[in-house]
Design a protein around this motif. Structure first.
Motif, PDB file in Angstrom:
ATOM      1  N   GLU A 166       0.814  -1.217   0.000  1.00 40.29           N
ATOM      2  CA  GLU A 166       0.000   0.000   0.000  1.00 40.29           C
ATOM      3  C   GLU A 166       0.850   1.271   0.000  1.00 40.29           C
ATOM      4  N   GLY A 167       1.976   1.230   0.681  1.00 35.80           N
ATOM      5  CA  GLY A 167       2.859   2.390   0.714  1.00 35.80           C
ATOM      6  C   GLY A 167       3.366   2.756  -0.667  1.00 35.80           C
ATOM      7  N   GLU A 168       3.697   1.736  -1.458  1.00 35.03           N
ATOM      8  CA  GLU A 168       4.144   1.994  -2.820  1.00 35.03           C
ATOM      9  C   GLU A 168       2.997   2.525  -3.681  1.00 35.03           C
ATOM     10  N   VAL A 169       1.780   2.115  -3.384  1.00 38.41           N
ATOM     11  CA  VAL A 169       0.622   2.617  -4.124  1.00 38.41           C
ATOM     12  C   VAL A 169       0.380   4.081  -3.766  1.00 38.41           C
ATOM     13  N   ARG A 170       0.376   4.385  -2.489  1.00 33.88           N
ATOM     14  CA  ARG A 170       0.080   5.763  -2.060  1.00 33.88           C
ATOM     15  C   ARG A 170       1.185   6.733  -2.467  1.00 33.88           C
ATOM     16  N   ALA A 171       2.422   6.356  -2.323  1.00 34.74           N
ATOM     17  CA  ALA A 171       3.612   7.097  -2.755  1.00 34.74           C
ATOM     18  C   ALA A 171       3.439   8.621  -2.731  1.00 34.74           C
ATOM     19  N   PRO A 172       3.275   9.211  -1.538  1.00 34.42           N
ATOM     20  CA  PRO A 172       3.015  10.647  -1.465  1.00 34.42           C
ATOM     21  C   PRO A 172       4.104  11.508  -2.110  1.00 34.42           C
ATOM     22  N   ALA A 173       5.353  11.093  -2.029  1.00 35.27           N
ATOM     23  CA  ALA A 173       6.416  11.883  -2.659  1.00 35.27           C
ATOM     24  C   ALA A 173       6.242  11.889  -4.180  1.00 35.27           C
ATOM     25  N   ARG A 174       5.853  10.747  -4.741  1.00 36.40           N
ATOM     26  CA  ARG A 174       5.628  10.669  -6.184  1.00 36.40           C
ATOM     27  C   ARG A 174       4.427  11.515  -6.586  1.00 36.40           C
ATOM     28  N   VAL A 175       3.371  11.489  -5.790  1.00 37.64           N
ATOM     29  CA  VAL A 175       2.193  12.312  -6.084  1.00 37.64           C
ATOM     30  C   VAL A 175       2.601  13.783  -6.152  1.00 37.64           C
ATOM     31  N   GLU A 176       3.376  14.235  -5.180  1.00 40.24           N
ATOM     32  CA  GLU A 176       3.805  15.639  -5.169  1.00 40.24           C
ATOM     33  C   GLU A 176       4.698  15.961  -6.361  1.00 40.24           C
ATOM     34  N   GLN A 177       5.538  15.010  -6.742  1.00 40.71           N
ATOM     35  CA  GLN A 177       6.399  15.197  -7.910  1.00 40.71           C
ATOM     36  C   GLN A 177       5.561  15.375  -9.178  1.00 40.71           C
ATOM     37  N   VAL A 178       4.552  14.530  -9.337  1.00 43.66           N
ATOM     38  CA  VAL A 178       3.674  14.607 -10.511  1.00 43.66           C
ATOM     39  C   VAL A 178       2.913  15.934 -10.518  1.00 43.66           C
ATOM     40  N   ILE A 179       2.427  16.348  -9.352  1.00 42.53           N
ATOM     41  CA  ILE A 179       1.660  17.595  -9.269  1.00 42.53           C
ATOM     42  C   ILE A 179       2.549  18.799  -9.583  1.00 42.53           C
ATOM     43  N   GLU A 180       3.759  18.814  -9.063  1.00 47.03           N
ATOM     44  CA  GLU A 180       4.666  19.930  -9.352  1.00 47.03           C
ATOM     45  C   GLU A 180       4.989  19.985 -10.842  1.00 47.03           C
ATOM     46  N   LYS A 181       5.193  18.830 -11.448  1.00 50.08           N
ATOM     47  CA  LYS A 181       5.459  18.789 -12.886  1.00 50.08           C
ATOM     48  C   LYS A 181       4.252  19.312 -13.665  1.00 50.08           C
ATOM     49  N   ALA A 182       3.060  18.905 -13.260  1.00 54.47           N
ATOM     50  CA  ALA A 182       1.838  19.354 -13.930  1.00 54.47           C
ATOM     51  C   ALA A 182       1.658  20.868 -13.771  1.00 54.47           C
ATOM     52  N   ARG A 183       1.964  21.400 -12.598  1.00 53.89           N
ATOM     53  CA  ARG A 183       1.872  22.857 -12.389  1.00 53.89           C
ATOM     54  C   ARG A 183       2.827  23.587 -13.332  1.00 53.89           C
ATOM     55  N   GLY A 184       4.031  23.052 -13.476  1.00 53.50           N
ATOM     56  CA  GLY A 184       4.996  23.657 -14.385  1.00 53.50           C
ATOM     57  C   GLY A 184       4.508  23.636 -15.822  1.00 53.50           C
ATOM     58  N   LEU A 185       3.939  22.507 -16.233  1.00 52.37           N
ATOM     59  CA  LEU A 185       3.377  22.412 -17.585  1.00 52.37           C
ATOM     60  C   LEU A 185       2.235  23.401 -17.766  1.00 52.37           C
ATOM     61  N   ALA A 186       1.427  23.558 -16.728  1.00 54.62           N
ATOM     62  CA  ALA A 186       0.314  24.508 -16.796  1.00 54.62           C
ATOM     63  C   ALA A 186       0.844  25.919 -17.026  1.00 54.62           C
ATOM     64  N   GLU A 187       1.851  26.291 -16.278  1.00 56.14           N
ATOM     65  CA  GLU A 187       2.426  27.630 -16.428  1.00 56.14           C
ATOM     66  C   GLU A 187       2.985  27.831 -17.832  1.00 56.14           C
ATOM     67  N   GLU A 188       3.673  26.812 -18.369  1.00 57.64           N
ATOM     68  CA  GLU A 188       4.237  26.904 -19.721  1.00 57.64           C
ATOM     69  C   GLU A 188       3.158  27.089 -20.784  1.00 57.64           C
ATOM     70  N   ARG A 189       1.996  26.482 -20.539  1.00 58.03           N
ATOM     71  CA  ARG A 189       0.955  26.460 -21.566  1.00 58.03           C
ATOM     72  C   ARG A 189      -0.166  27.473 -21.328  1.00 58.03           C
ATOM     73  N   GLY A 190      -0.022  28.291 -20.312  1.00 58.20           N
ATOM     74  CA  GLY A 190      -1.013  29.332 -20.070  1.00 58.20           C
ATOM     75  C   GLY A 190      -2.268  28.868 -19.364  1.00 58.20           C
ATOM     76  N   ALA A 191      -2.179  27.735 -18.666  1.00 53.57           N
ATOM     77  CA  ALA A 191      -3.313  27.242 -17.872  1.00 53.57           C
ATOM     78  C   ALA A 191      -3.106  27.668 -16.419  1.00 53.57           C
TER      79      ALA A 191
END
Length: 95
Positions: A46-71
């Motif tokens: 379950e710990g590998e499924v929840r992977a909070p550090a990975r979730v935050e990594q994905v979210i930060e990457k998505a925020r960066g993509l949003a900024e690049e694309r005007g979202a």
């Protein structure tokens, strides 16, 4: 005299465009789900499924993509948090 292109649009036309985008988004979510379930089958607990550090990594990457694309980074973050939470629940049911 220039015409504002927004004024020449109809609400129906705008909604048709949004509906077409929604079809693409759902197709991409389905594709992402297939990969999430594949990743879930490789995780040991379950710990590998929840992977909070990975979730935050994905979210930060998505925020960066949003900024690049005007979202809005806030909107993209909220969407990704909801998406991540739903996929974690799906993975947990798979385990």
């Amino acid at each position: 005299m220039s015409t504002d292109p927004v004024q020449s649009l109809t609400l129906d036309h705008v909604r048709e465009q949004i509906d077409a985008i929604d079809q693409r988004i759902v197709s991409l979510i389905a594709e992402r789900q297939r990969w999430v379930l594949t990743a879930g089958s490789l995780k040991q607990n379950e710990g590998e499924v929840r992977a909070p550090a990975r979730v935050e990594q994905v979210i930060e990457k998505a925020r960066g993509l949003a900024e690049e694309r005007g979202a809005s980074p806030e909107v993209v973050e909220a969407a990704y948090r909801a998406l991540s939470g739903a996929f974690i629940d799906l993975e947990l049911r798979q385990h």
